[in-house]
Enzyme design. Structure first.
Site, PDB file in Angstrom:
ATOM      1  N   ASP A 180      22.270  75.126 -32.006  1.00  0.00           N
ATOM      2  CA  ASP A 180      23.090  74.871 -30.824  1.00  0.00           C
ATOM      3  C   ASP A 180      22.491  75.510 -29.578  1.00  0.00           C
ATOM      4  O   ASP A 180      22.990  75.303 -28.469  1.00  0.00           O
ATOM      5  CB  ASP A 180      24.538  75.301 -31.039  1.00  0.00           C
ATOM      6  CG  ASP A 180      24.690  76.762 -31.438  1.00  0.00           C
ATOM      7  OD1 ASP A 180      23.690  77.497 -31.422  1.00  0.00           O
ATOM      8  OD2 ASP A 180      25.823  77.156 -31.778  1.00  0.00           O
TER       9      ASP A 180
ATOM     10  N   GLU B 230      20.182  87.992 -36.950  1.00  0.00           N
ATOM     11  CA  GLU B 230      19.756  87.931 -35.550  1.00  0.00           C
ATOM     12  C   GLU B 230      20.002  89.238 -34.816  1.00  0.00           C
ATOM     13  O   GLU B 230      21.127  89.765 -34.821  1.00  0.00           O
ATOM     14  CB  GLU B 230      20.452  86.785 -34.812  1.00  0.00           C
ATOM     15  CG  GLU B 230      20.025  86.699 -33.348  1.00  0.00           C
ATOM     16  CD  GLU B 230      20.399  85.407 -32.660  1.00  0.00           C
ATOM     17  OE1 GLU B 230      20.084  85.276 -31.466  1.00  0.00           O
ATOM     18  OE2 GLU B 230      20.996  84.533 -33.311  1.00  0.00           O
TER      19      GLU B 230
END
Length: 268
Positions: free
Chosen positions: A44, A182
């Site tokens: 995204d 992440e």
């Protein structure tokens, strides 16, 4: 040979690093696939790098489907994973099944990626896996939670590190086939990688994950500003700008095509 989630688990067991990048259109996807990239994520992040939004939040399921279909036309072997966009899966497991099912029915994506590790999401992951939809997890910095957590590194306290570890273990137990880590401390990522039997794919999480992923626009130097954990292997933004400026200058100076031999006879 087309790559599947099963290959990723085998490679973790063999100690073979997994190479992943993002793609948002046919041209980028075909280059990545020809270069032998193992996993192509239609992330995204395309909301920001391809559509110009300030965050990933405005992206719709229809947007994702459109871009996955473009990417699939460029991939012959890479495993294609698609993000599920914001609010397409957080509301209920049923909504998640409908969104993921629709995406996989009309594209050639082999799996979906969901962010977070809270209890309701774990139920969603389990339900998706039960109906045959492979799921990749994502913990640490989760861009869909940017308005709550921001873009800063996660896991900076012992309590936060334990929470991220617990989320990763719970995602594995719920049936995720891999997990993105992440922007977390290197040591925490190494610990999670050692404790999980499924592969970890790091982005800003140090060198000890089972694989690495970058946003391809960052890798190529296409973005105006570079994340601190993303090295640029090219400055393509500058190169493209220079080429465009040269073209514009030649056209305005009436030098464009002047060096090419005439292909037509003058009109009489």
């Amino acid at each position: 040979m087309p790559i599947t989630p099963r290959h990723l688990r085998q490679w973790k067991q063999q100690g073979r690093p997994i190479v992943a990048l993002t793609a948002w259109d046919f041209a980028i996807a075909s280059i990545l696939d020809e270069a032998g990239i193992d996993l192509v994520l239609v992330g995204d992040s395309l909301a920001m790098v391809a559509l110009g939004h300030p965050t990933t939040l405005p992206l719709s399921l229809e947007d994702m489907i459109h871009h996955v279909q473009a990417v699939q036309r460029g991939c012959r072997n890479a495993l294609i994973v698609s993000d599920l966009p914001f609010l397409s899966y957080q509301t209920s497991p049923e909504d998640a099944i409908l969104a993921a099912g629709q995406l996989l029915k009309v594209t050639e994506a082999q799996a979906v990626k969901l962010e977070g590790g809270y209890p309701r999401l774990l139920e969603t992951v389990q339900r998706l896996v039960e109906v045959g939809i492979p799921v990749m997890g994502h913990v640490g910095l989760t861009p869909q939670s940017v308005r709550q957590l921001g873009y800063r590194q996660q896991g900076q306290t012992p309590e936060a590190q334990q929470q991220i570890l617990d989320q990763a273990l719970a995602l594995e137990a719920a049936g995720a086939f891999a997990i993105v880590l992440e922007h977390i401390p290197d040591r925490l990522a190494a610990m999670i990688t050692a404790k999980l039997s499924i592969p970890t794919i790091g982005i800003g999480a140090g060198p000890n994950c089972d694989g690495q992923i970058l946003v391809t626009a960052d890798l190529l130097g296409l973005t105006p500003s570079q994340p601190p954990f993303a090295p640029a292997y090219l400055n393509l933004r500058q190169a493209i700008g220079s080429a465009v400026q040269r073209y514009a200058r030649e056209v305005r100076d009436r030098q464009f095509l002047q060096s090419q031999p005439a292909e037509q006879e003058p009109l009489s």
